[in-house]
Motif scaffolding. Sequence first.
Motif, PDB file in Angstrom:
ATOM      1  N   SER A  24       0.831  -1.211   0.000  1.00 28.84           N
ATOM      2  CA  SER A  24       0.000   0.000   0.000  1.00 28.84           C
ATOM      3  C   SER A  24       0.864   1.259   0.000  1.00 28.84           C
ATOM      4  CB  SER A  24      -0.922   0.007   1.221  1.00 28.84           C
ATOM      5  OG  SER A  24      -1.789  -1.111   1.216  1.00 28.84           O
ATOM      6  N   THR A  25       0.258   2.351  -0.438  1.00 30.00           N
ATOM      7  CA  THR A  25       0.931   3.649  -0.420  1.00 30.00           C
ATOM      8  C   THR A  25       0.820   4.270   0.968  1.00 30.00           C
ATOM      9  OG1 THR A  25      -1.098   4.689  -1.216  1.00 30.00           O
ATOM     10  CG2 THR A  25       0.543   4.040  -2.866  1.00 30.00           C
ATOM     11  N   THR A  55       1.656  -0.390  -4.702  1.00 23.37           N
ATOM     12  CA  THR A  55       2.978   0.133  -5.028  1.00 23.37           C
ATOM     13  C   THR A  55       4.043  -0.832  -4.522  1.00 23.37           C
ATOM     14  OG1 THR A  55       4.518   1.970  -4.728  1.00 23.37           O
ATOM     15  CG2 THR A  55       3.057   1.479  -2.898  1.00 23.37           C
ATOM     16  N   LEU A  56       5.165  -0.864  -5.226  1.00 17.22           N
ATOM     17  CA  LEU A  56       6.306  -1.682  -4.810  1.00 17.22           C
ATOM     18  C   LEU A  56       7.400  -0.833  -4.164  1.00 17.22           C
ATOM     19  CD1 LEU A  56       6.642  -4.077  -7.887  1.00 17.22           C
ATOM     20  CD2 LEU A  56       5.563  -4.559  -5.682  1.00 17.22           C
ATOM     21  N   ALA A  97       7.019   8.331  -5.112  1.00 19.30           N
ATOM     22  CA  ALA A  97       6.573   7.129  -4.400  1.00 19.30           C
ATOM     23  C   ALA A  97       6.728   7.364  -2.908  1.00 19.30           C
ATOM     24  CB  ALA A  97       7.383   5.917  -4.834  1.00 19.30           C
ATOM     25  N   SER A  98       5.642   7.776  -2.275  1.00 17.72           N
ATOM     26  CA  SER A  98       5.701   8.080  -0.853  1.00 17.72           C
ATOM     27  C   SER A  98       5.420   6.824  -0.047  1.00 17.72           C
ATOM     28  CB  SER A  98       4.676   9.157  -0.518  1.00 17.72           C
ATOM     29  OG  SER A  98       3.377   8.729  -0.876  1.00 17.72           O
ATOM     30  N   ILE A 115       6.629   0.356   5.571  1.00 18.55           N
ATOM     31  CA  ILE A 115       8.004  -0.144   5.528  1.00 18.55           C
ATOM     32  C   ILE A 115       8.161  -1.328   6.482  1.00 18.55           C
ATOM     33  CG2 ILE A 115      10.374   0.403   6.230  1.00 18.55           C
ATOM     34  CD1 ILE A 115       9.853   1.415   3.528  1.00 18.55           C
ATOM     35  N   LYS A 116       7.589  -1.213   7.664  1.00 14.20           N
ATOM     36  CA  LYS A 116       7.641  -2.300   8.629  1.00 14.20           C
ATOM     37  C   LYS A 116       6.967  -3.552   8.072  1.00 14.20           C
ATOM     38  CE  LYS A 116       7.676   0.729  12.683  1.00 14.20           C
ATOM     39  NZ  LYS A 116       6.931   1.143  13.913  1.00 14.20           N
TER      40      LYS A 116
END
Length: 290
Positions: A38-39, A55-56, A249-250, A256-257
């Motif tokens: 997810s973004t 999103t990657l 790409a935010s 991130i976790k």
Amino acid sequence: MLTGRKWNWFDWLNSLFMIAVCVAMIYPFLHMGSLSLSTSNVSMTQLRLLPEEMTLANYKKVLTNDFVLSGFVNTLKRTAAGTALSLLAIVFTAYPLAKRYFPHRTFWTMFIVFTMFFSGGLIPNYLLVKSLGLMNTTWALILPGLISTFSMIIARNYFMSLPDSLEESAKIDGANELSILFKIIIPISMPIIATLTLWTAVAHWNAWFDSMIYMTDTKKHVLQVVMRRVVLEGTQDMVDINTLEDSNASVNPETIKAATVMVTIIPIIMFYPFLQKYFVKGVLVGSLKG
């Protein structure tokens, strides 16, 4: 379930219970996977199976992070070397103890089983590793727990279930003990070998505490320690979001976790299907026979 048998109330309750258990185990994994894709504008208070905007960028950030890459390499080295050496040590210990003619077999078996209930403790182990000069080396993560007593007992019981005629026939043909072990016993013991391989590899892959106390150099930490710092401590220098090449790409720390968790668990999950067909047979035979 036998074909043609009617279901009773216990079958329905048992099936519903197993479905509930499966959902309880799978749903958090799917939610974590959705969050990792997810973004940054995703709501953290909602549970989702699929991301609204995919999103990657999170995986790109994680897989290009120096700490994650070094941790992944260190974990691979530990898992590969530790699993191979542990299996070799377990087999070399269990095979002699499975022989009825081995001198004082019962005493040595009970002596080893004693270590399952009593150990030296954390401080003596730390002092031993430090005095041997193993600090900040992969050997500090492998040698202290080289042989799992439980795995050795399972392997011993499996070897005891094999017929003695195999060894006797090989000796008549002139084979020695090592030839019998590597050319006859191990090839027909693949169920227990595969089972122990899975157990040992998963244990090494998931281990983190020994790396945290024996490794003072952060570049030598395993992946699980890196994940712990990212997820639990939220260490910002581990996931510096501002270094993304793509400014559009935010990402945020929570996604991130999630990506870090997925990168940590996916490789070991992919390892299981290759050993699945041996797993049940190895556990049953190794635990019930002998």
